[in-house]
Design an enzyme around this catalytic site. Sequence first.
Site, PDB file in Angstrom:
ATOM      1  N   ALA A 239       0.815  -1.211   0.000  1.00 52.08           N
ATOM      2  CA  ALA A 239       0.000   0.000   0.000  1.00 52.08           C
ATOM      3  C   ALA A 239       0.856   1.271   0.000  1.00 52.08           C
ATOM      4  O   ALA A 239       2.088   1.223   0.039  1.00 52.08           O
ATOM      5  CB  ALA A 239      -0.933  -0.024   1.205  1.00 52.08           C
ATOM      6  N   HIS A 240       0.146   2.396  -0.020  1.00 51.72           N
ATOM      7  CA  HIS A 240       0.829   3.689  -0.137  1.00 51.72           C
ATOM      8  C   HIS A 240       1.701   4.006   1.078  1.00 51.72           C
ATOM      9  O   HIS A 240       1.394   3.657   2.200  1.00 51.72           O
ATOM     10  CB  HIS A 240      -0.161   4.829  -0.394  1.00 51.72           C
ATOM     11  CG  HIS A 240      -1.248   4.959   0.620  1.00 51.72           C
ATOM     12  ND1 HIS A 240      -2.402   5.644   0.393  1.00 51.72           N
ATOM     13  CD2 HIS A 240      -1.373   4.486   1.885  1.00 51.72           C
ATOM     14  CE1 HIS A 240      -3.174   5.615   1.461  1.00 51.72           C
ATOM     15  NE2 HIS A 240      -2.561   4.916   2.384  1.00 51.72           N
ATOM     16  N   ASN A 241       2.822   4.662   0.768  1.00 51.75           N
ATOM     17  CA  ASN A 241       3.779   5.149   1.774  1.00 51.75           C
ATOM     18  C   ASN A 241       4.474   4.044   2.565  1.00 51.75           C
ATOM     19  O   ASN A 241       5.099   4.305   3.599  1.00 51.75           O
ATOM     20  CB  ASN A 241       3.116   6.132   2.750  1.00 51.75           C
ATOM     21  CG  ASN A 241       2.700   7.422   2.076  1.00 51.75           C
ATOM     22  OD1 ASN A 241       1.561   7.558   1.642  1.00 51.75           O
ATOM     23  ND2 ASN A 241       3.623   8.362   1.960  1.00 51.75           N
TER      24      ASN A 241
END
Length: 346
Positions: A239-241
Site C-alpha cells: 500500500a501507499h507510503n
Amino acid sequence: MEFSAQQIALFLKGSIEGDPNVKVRDFSKIEEGKPGTLTFLANPKYEHYIYQTQASIVLVNQDFKPEHPVSATIIRVPNAYAALADLLNLVEQAKTKRQGIDSTAWISPSASIGEGCYIGHLAYIGEGAKIGKGAQIYPQAYIGDHVVVGENSIVYPHATIYADCLIGNHCIIHAGAVIGADGFGFAPKNGVYEKIPQLGKVILEDDVEIGANTTIDRAVMDATIIRKGVKIDNLVQIAHNVEVGENTVMAAQVGIAGSTKVGKHCMFGGQVGLAGHIHITDNVNLGAQAGVISDVKEAATLLGAPAINARNFMKSSAIFNRLPDIYKKIGQMEKEIEQLKQEIKK
C-alpha cells in the site's frame, strides 16, 4: 549449450568425484533426473533420490557423505543451492539479448531511449520517460509519463508503470504487475467517502524483482520505497507510503497496509498480513499467514494471527487441538466440585 563436469567444477570452484568429461545440456529435478542433465542435492530429505537418479551430474554440499554408491558424477561445492543459482544465471546471461524498437511501439518524442534497448510490439513509452541503457520493455508494457527505467532493467508484457515512478538498475518487473496505482485513500465526509488525491510516486531501487500481478501503490505524498535487493513474489499488495528495507523477500499474497515500515533482511511467507502504520525491525521472519498488528522491535520468527513467537505458537497449537477434551474435563470437574460443596454443607 553443453558443459562438461570439468568446466562446471572450474566455474564453481568445486571438486569432482566421477567422470570429469561427462557433459550436460539441461537441468532436472533430482527425482526426475535424466541422462545429459545436471541436478542438485541440498535438502537431506531428498538424499534417497541421489542413489537412483539418472542425471549425469549432481551438485552436493561439501560435507555430503553418501551411504550408498552414486552412479552420477558428483561436484562438491560449499552450497549446492547457491551453486545451482550461479549456473542458472550463467545460462541466462548466455542467451541472446533482444534489441531494437518494434515499429508498432509508441514512443513519445520527448522520451529518451538508451543504447541497446529493446522496445517490443505495442509497448507505450510516455512523455519525458527515460529508458536506461540495455533496458528491455516487452510487448504491451506501459511506461507512463516521466517514468525512469534504469539500465538493464526488464519490464515484461502487460506490466504497467504509472507516471513519475522511478525504477532502478537491473530490476525485473514481471507480467501484469502495476507500479504506482493510487493508494487506497478516502476520507469520510457527509456520509460518503471522498477520494484523497495520491500525489506521490513509487521508487524501486537497484536489483529489485517484482512478481507477476503484484501491485505497489504510489504514496499520498513523497514515495512508496522498495529498497535495493528486495525480491517480491506474485500477487503481493503493498500500500501507499510503505517502505521495504534492503534484501527483504516476500512470498505470494503478502499484504502490507499503508505507511508501514519493514526492515532489512526480513522474510515473509505466503499470505502474511501487516497492519498499517507499524514498524518491523531488521531480520524478522514471518511464517505463512502470520498477521502482525503492532510493532516488531526485535529480530524474531513469528507465527499465527495475531503473530507470536514461533515456539509459543507451536505450543499453543498443540493445546488448541486438545481444547474440546480439556473443556469436557473442566465441565466434569465443575460438577464434581459442586457435588463436594453440597456434601460439605450437609
